[in-house]
Every structure is written in structure tokens, then in C-alpha cells.
Scaffold this motif. Structure first.
Motif, PDB file in Angstrom:
ATOM      1  N   HIS A  57       9.533   5.857   8.775  1.00  0.00           N
ATOM      2  CA  HIS A  57       8.374   5.601   9.634  1.00  0.00           C
ATOM      3  C   HIS A  57       7.722   6.909  10.074  1.00  0.00           C
ATOM      4  O   HIS A  57       6.480   7.037  10.073  1.00  0.00           O
ATOM      5  CB  HIS A  57       8.799   4.792  10.861  1.00  0.00           C
ATOM      6  CG  HIS A  57       9.001   3.334  10.590  1.00  0.00           C
ATOM      7  ND1 HIS A  57       8.034   2.539  10.026  1.00  0.00           N
ATOM      8  CD2 HIS A  57      10.068   2.525  10.810  1.00  0.00           C
ATOM      9  CE1 HIS A  57       8.482   1.305   9.905  1.00  0.00           C
ATOM     10  NE2 HIS A  57       9.717   1.263  10.373  1.00  0.00           N
ATOM     11  N   LYS A  58       8.536   7.882  10.439  1.00  0.00           N
ATOM     12  CA  LYS A  58       7.988   9.182  10.843  1.00  0.00           C
ATOM     13  C   LYS A  58       7.282   9.867   9.676  1.00  0.00           C
ATOM     14  O   LYS A  58       6.236  10.506   9.857  1.00  0.00           O
ATOM     15  CB  LYS A  58       9.107  10.065  11.385  1.00  0.00           C
ATOM     16  CG  LYS A  58       9.694   9.582  12.707  1.00  0.00           C
ATOM     17  CD  LYS A  58      10.875  10.438  13.145  1.00  0.00           C
ATOM     18  CE  LYS A  58      11.480   9.901  14.440  1.00  0.00           C
ATOM     19  NZ  LYS A  58      12.688  10.668  14.848  1.00  0.00           N
ATOM     20  N   ASP A  61       3.926   8.404   9.179  1.00  0.00           N
ATOM     21  CA  ASP A  61       2.998   8.965  10.168  1.00  0.00           C
ATOM     22  C   ASP A  61       2.535  10.354   9.750  1.00  0.00           C
ATOM     23  O   ASP A  61       1.359  10.718   9.935  1.00  0.00           O
ATOM     24  CB  ASP A  61       3.671   9.032  11.546  1.00  0.00           C
ATOM     25  CG  ASP A  61       3.889   7.648  12.153  1.00  0.00           C
ATOM     26  OD1 ASP A  61       3.195   6.705  11.730  1.00  0.00           O
ATOM     27  OD2 ASP A  61       4.762   7.525  13.042  1.00  0.00           O
ATOM     28  N   ASP A  62       3.450  11.136   9.186  1.00  0.00           N
ATOM     29  CA  ASP A  62       3.071  12.458   8.679  1.00  0.00           C
ATOM     30  C   ASP A  62       1.967  12.342   7.629  1.00  0.00           C
ATOM     31  O   ASP A  62       0.992  13.110   7.641  1.00  0.00           O
ATOM     32  CB  ASP A  62       4.281  13.161   8.042  1.00  0.00           C
ATOM     33  CG  ASP A  62       5.290  13.654   9.068  1.00  0.00           C
ATOM     34  OD1 ASP A  62       4.955  13.693  10.266  1.00  0.00           O
ATOM     35  OD2 ASP A  62       6.414  13.989   8.652  1.00  0.00           O
ATOM     36  N   GLU A  63       2.122  11.381   6.729  1.00  0.00           N
ATOM     37  CA  GLU A  63       1.154  11.232   5.642  1.00  0.00           C
ATOM     38  C   GLU A  63      -0.188  10.718   6.140  1.00  0.00           C
ATOM     39  O   GLU A  63      -1.197  10.815   5.431  1.00  0.00           O
ATOM     40  CB  GLU A  63       1.704  10.295   4.565  1.00  0.00           C
ATOM     41  CG  GLU A  63       2.943  10.805   3.867  1.00  0.00           C
ATOM     42  CD  GLU A  63       2.686  12.058   3.052  1.00  0.00           C
ATOM     43  OE1 GLU A  63       2.646  11.974   1.810  1.00  0.00           O
ATOM     44  OE2 GLU A  63       2.524  13.140   3.668  1.00  0.00           O
ATOM     45  N   GLY A  64      -0.201  10.170   7.353  1.00  0.00           N
ATOM     46  CA  GLY A  64      -1.455   9.700   7.935  1.00  0.00           C
ATOM     47  C   GLY A  64      -2.126  10.710   8.833  1.00  0.00           C
ATOM     48  O   GLY A  64      -3.130  10.396   9.489  1.00  0.00           O
ATOM     49  N   CYS A  65      -1.585  11.920   8.853  1.00  0.00           N
ATOM     50  CA  CYS A  65      -2.123  12.978   9.720  1.00  0.00           C
ATOM     51  C   CYS A  65      -2.453  14.200   8.868  1.00  0.00           C
ATOM     52  O   CYS A  65      -1.598  14.686   8.107  1.00  0.00           O
ATOM     53  CB  CYS A  65      -1.088  13.330  10.789  1.00  0.00           C
ATOM     54  SG  CYS A  65      -1.517  14.755  11.810  1.00  0.00           S
ATOM     55  N   GLN A 299      12.402  11.537   0.360  1.00  0.00           N
ATOM     56  CA  GLN A 299      13.256  12.683   0.680  1.00  0.00           C
ATOM     57  C   GLN A 299      13.484  12.810   2.186  1.00  0.00           C
ATOM     58  O   GLN A 299      14.563  13.209   2.629  1.00  0.00           O
ATOM     59  CB  GLN A 299      12.669  13.960   0.102  1.00  0.00           C
ATOM     60  CG  GLN A 299      12.694  13.979  -1.423  1.00  0.00           C
ATOM     61  CD  GLN A 299      12.311  15.320  -2.009  1.00  0.00           C
ATOM     62  OE1 GLN A 299      12.980  16.326  -1.784  1.00  0.00           O
ATOM     63  NE2 GLN A 299      11.224  15.349  -2.763  1.00  0.00           N
ATOM     64  N   ARG A 300      12.499  12.462   2.989  1.00  0.00           N
ATOM     65  CA  ARG A 300      12.714  12.446   4.438  1.00  0.00           C
ATOM     66  C   ARG A 300      13.729  11.362   4.813  1.00  0.00           C
ATOM     67  O   ARG A 300      14.566  11.560   5.702  1.00  0.00           O
ATOM     68  CB  ARG A 300      11.398  12.205   5.175  1.00  0.00           C
ATOM     69  CG  ARG A 300      10.520  13.436   5.326  1.00  0.00           C
ATOM     70  CD  ARG A 300      11.204  14.529   6.153  1.00  0.00           C
ATOM     71  NE  ARG A 300      10.299  15.641   6.445  1.00  0.00           N
ATOM     72  CZ  ARG A 300      10.685  16.805   6.935  1.00  0.00           C
ATOM     73  NH1 ARG A 300      11.978  17.027   7.182  1.00  0.00           N
ATOM     74  NH2 ARG A 300       9.812  17.753   7.182  1.00  0.00           N
TER      75      ARG A 300
END
Length: 407
Positions: A57-58, A61-65, A299-300
Motif C-alpha cells: 500500500h505504501k 502511494d509512492d507511485e502516485g506521488c 520489491q517493497r
């Protein structure tokens, strides 16, 4: 007109698990009322652990920022994951592996199949028998296997039988092969080799200049002390061995795909002129050319496995499957079946009853008891007369399947 690769036309028309799926599909369509329990293909049923879900989930969110967005990553894996692999899977066990020897990929199946890209087609190959079909089939595709004989063996591949007669412990090759495949804990038999037994293989490879391709996809299921988790626990293995690992069966990554391969820097082969050539840069060159890297999200997710919570949650999942395997071993033994495996492995290897062939037993279980397994003959000639069941179903279905077979 263009020509095809003739090696592909030499392969059996259907991959083992595709044929299993075809037969099951035909049966379920004809018998929609049947409650079929699938214990054939080695796919997991437990969901991704909470630590992985949180990390995914985090990462989304990274990919959406824009500030935290990740596009193409390094083909060999992000440093944040590679460093964890080195620390948790190797250094904490006293094993010497460095970051530039780890190559993250989309799974061990891909890597064991693709590793042949950096090896000469003139190499002679040896496999244990029965064996994971990918090892043999990809060498057929590459042109190393020769011709398929009437006994089901390929003429240029040396087979090392693993049956009850030798306690499922393969003998060392007699034909001095150049490349040897080992998978332990073993797929399909579920058996293991001790430290002393693995040392014989490493010593053999060092003596004869052979390359050992060691598939350790199931190492997380090991519970016995004298069974190594890595081939690099054996002295001298870094000179001769490549190791393949997977997150699929251990952490439930069968659907999101992730694994890695270790290629030690000191591992060298010969070119056609007799010069020493290191395999590590060859594999790096292959991966940077033909592979674009595993996803940032995946990978995350894998990174979260190397936390206190992640380690605990994965251990609980593996224990669940091992308890299923224990239920299977007891149920099968009580019902009079001969079986091995299921102790350090999610696989139980059964001797088919009453002289049935592997496929006859497959049809018998499917039609009479609605249980799906994998015919042993699909893993090689020495697998005939055997049958593989997996512990990856639910506890309820595992108990139910054993109850049916006890009848």
C-alpha cells in the motif's frame, strides 16, 4: 519462408502442469457438482502476510506521488531489498555473499530456465530423476538434450535416479557432466540431502570442473539441523555453484512474482579458446539486456519480509503448510500408502498402490475421490509409479482429502 527453432518441436506437446490443468478442467465441466480438492500444482492458498500488504500500500502511494514515483529500476534489484537479502538470508547464517552477487528477478523458475543463456550448448547436463521439468525442457529448447529415447530419457542428459531403492539419495554422475542441477529440499519428492551428502556434490564439481545449479526455492521449510539452507554453507561451493531462491512458496508471492539468484564472483568457466571467464558479469549482461527488473511494488513488499513482524508472519505461514504436510503423511501412512517428504518440504511423494501407473492413479483420485495431484511420471522416468501431493491447500481441505483417501 521463415524457420522455427526445431528444438521446440522435439518437446512433448504439453507441459506437465498444463496437461494436469486440461484434465481437471474437462472433469469439472462434466461434473460441476463435484467438490474437487486441488493438491497438484505448487500454488499457495494463504494470503500475503500483513507486513507485505502494508508495504505494498505504501509503495502504491509512492507511485502516485511525483516526488516518490519509481519507473524503471535497476535490473539486478533495488539496493533496499538486495541489502536485506544479503544480511538476513546469508550473513546471519555466517555465509559470505555480497550485494553485487545477488540478482533479483521475477522468480526462480525464470532464472533456472534462463541461466542456460550464458552456457555453451556443448555442455553435458546431469539431472536427478525425478526432476522439476523446467531443468530438462529448457535444455531441450537450447539444443543440449539430444534425442528423446523410448525410455523417456534424452540421449545427451545423464539421469541420477532417486527412488526408494537408494533412499531417494542420488549417486554421483558417472559420465562427467559439465552442468549439474540439484533441488533441495527436493521438488517433487520432498526429500533432503544432509551437509555431508551435499559436500560430495560440491567436491565432485570442484574436481571435475562442473557447474552446480542449486535450486533452494524451498529452503525456508527446512527444520532439521543437518540440512543446509544454502549450498554456500558447504566449503568450496562459491567456486562451483549458482543458487536460486524464491519468495513464491515461502511468502505467497506466486501471484506477484519475485525471486533472486546468487552468482559468486569467483565462479568461472572456460570460453572456446580455453580462457577463464567469470559468470557473474555474464549473467549481469544477460539480465540488463533481456530483463527490465522486478517491479518496485513487489520489491517493497519483499523488503517488509525482512522485519521482525515480517519474519514472524512468514514463519507462521510456513508452519501452517508444514502442519498440513504432517496431516498428509499421517493420513497416508495410516491408510497404507508408502510416502516420503513433508518434513522439510511442502511436498509428499507417494508410491502408487496396486501397481497403478502415475496417470492411472491421477484419474482414479480425480474420478473417485475428486482429489487432484501430480503424476510422478511427469517429472521423469524414475517418477513412474509415484505421485506428488502438495500441502498448500487449506487445513480443512487437507483433512478432508486425507479422509477421502483413507476410505
Amino acid at each position: 519462408m521463415f524457420q522455427v527453432n526445431d528444438n521446440f518441436t522435439m518437446l512433448p506437446s504439453s507441459y506437465l502442469f498444463s496437461e494436469v490443468a486440461r484434465r481437471v478442467k474437462a472433469y469439472t465441466e462434466a461434473h460441476p457438482e463435484a467438490e474437487v480438492i486441488r493438491m497438484g500444482i505448487g500454488d499457495v492458498t494463504r494470503p500475503l502476510c500483513p507486513a507485505v500488504i502494508d508495504a505494498l500500500h505504501k509503495a502504491v502511494d509512492d507511485e502516485g506521488c511525483a516526488e516518490r514515483f519509481h519507473g524503471y529500476g535497476p535490473e539486478q534489484g533495488y539496493d533496499f531489498l538486495v541489502s536485506k537479502i544479503v544480511e538476513y538470508d546469508y550473513r546471519r547464517r555466517g555465509i559470505d555473499v555480497s550485494e553485487d552477487e545477488v540478482f533479483v528477478s521475477d522468480g526462480a523458475k525464470s532464472d533456472t530456465g534462463n541461466i542456460g543463456d550464458i552456457l555453451s550448448t556443448a555442455n553435458r547436463v546431469a539431472v536427478t530423476d525425478p526432476v522439476y521439468p523446467v531443468y530438462v525442457d529448457t535444455n531441450v529448447m537450447a539444443g543440449r538434450a539430444g534425442m528423446l529415447r523410448k525410455d523417456g530419457r534424452w540421449s545427451n542428459i545423464e539421469y541420477q535416479p532417486c527412488t526408494a531403492e537408494n533412499n531417494f539419495i542420488p549417486s554421483l554422475p558417472a559420465g562427467k557432466p559439465d552442468v549439474i542441477y540439484l533441488c533441495y529440499p527436493n521438488n517433487p519428492t520432498g526429500t533432503t540431502l544432509t551437509r555431508e551428502e551435499l559436500k560430495k556434490w560440491v567436491d565432485y564439481c570442484r574436481k571435475h570442473g562442473a557447474l552446480l545449479l542449486f535450486d533452494a526455492a524451498y529452503e525456508a521449510f527446512i527444520r532439521e539441523e543437518n540440512v543446509p539452507h544454502s549450498i554456500y554453507e558447504i566449503e568450496g561451493a562459491r567456486e562451483v555453484a549458482i543458487e536460486f531462491r524464491s519468495f513464491s512458496k515461502t511468502a505467497g508471492f506466486t501471484g506477484i512474482r519475485l525471486g533472486y539468484t546468487v552468482v559468486p564472483r569467483e565462479l568461472k568457466g572456460k570460453d572456446s579458446d580455453g580462457n577463464d571467464v567469470a559468470l557473474n558479469p555474464l549473467w549481469r549482461r544477460r539480465q540488463t539486456t533481456k530483463f527490465n527488473g522486478a517491479s518496485y511494488l513487489t520489491q517493497r513488499g519483499a523488503e517488509a519480509l525482512y522485519t521482525e513482524e515480517g519474519q514472524r508472519q512468514v514463519r507462521e505461514t510456513i508452519d501452517y503448510y508444514l502442519e498440513n504436510a504432517a496431516v498428509m503423511r499421517k493420513g497416508l501412512t495410516d491408510a497404507g500408502y508408502e510416502c516420503v517428504g513433508g518434513v522439510n518440504s511442502p511436498y509428499v511423494w507417494i508410491k502408487t498402490p496396486d501397481g497403478m501407473t502415475s496417470w492411472e492413479f491421477f484419474d482414479f483420485l480425480l474420478n473417485k475421490y475428486h482429489i487432484v495431484g501430480t503424476p510422478g511420471s511427469g517429472f521423469g522416468p524414475s517418477g513412474e509409479g509415484y505421485f506428488r501431493l502438495t500441502a498448500f491447500n487449506t487445513r480443512e481441505n487437507t483433512v478432508k482429502a486425507m479422509s477421502r483417501m483413507a476410505d
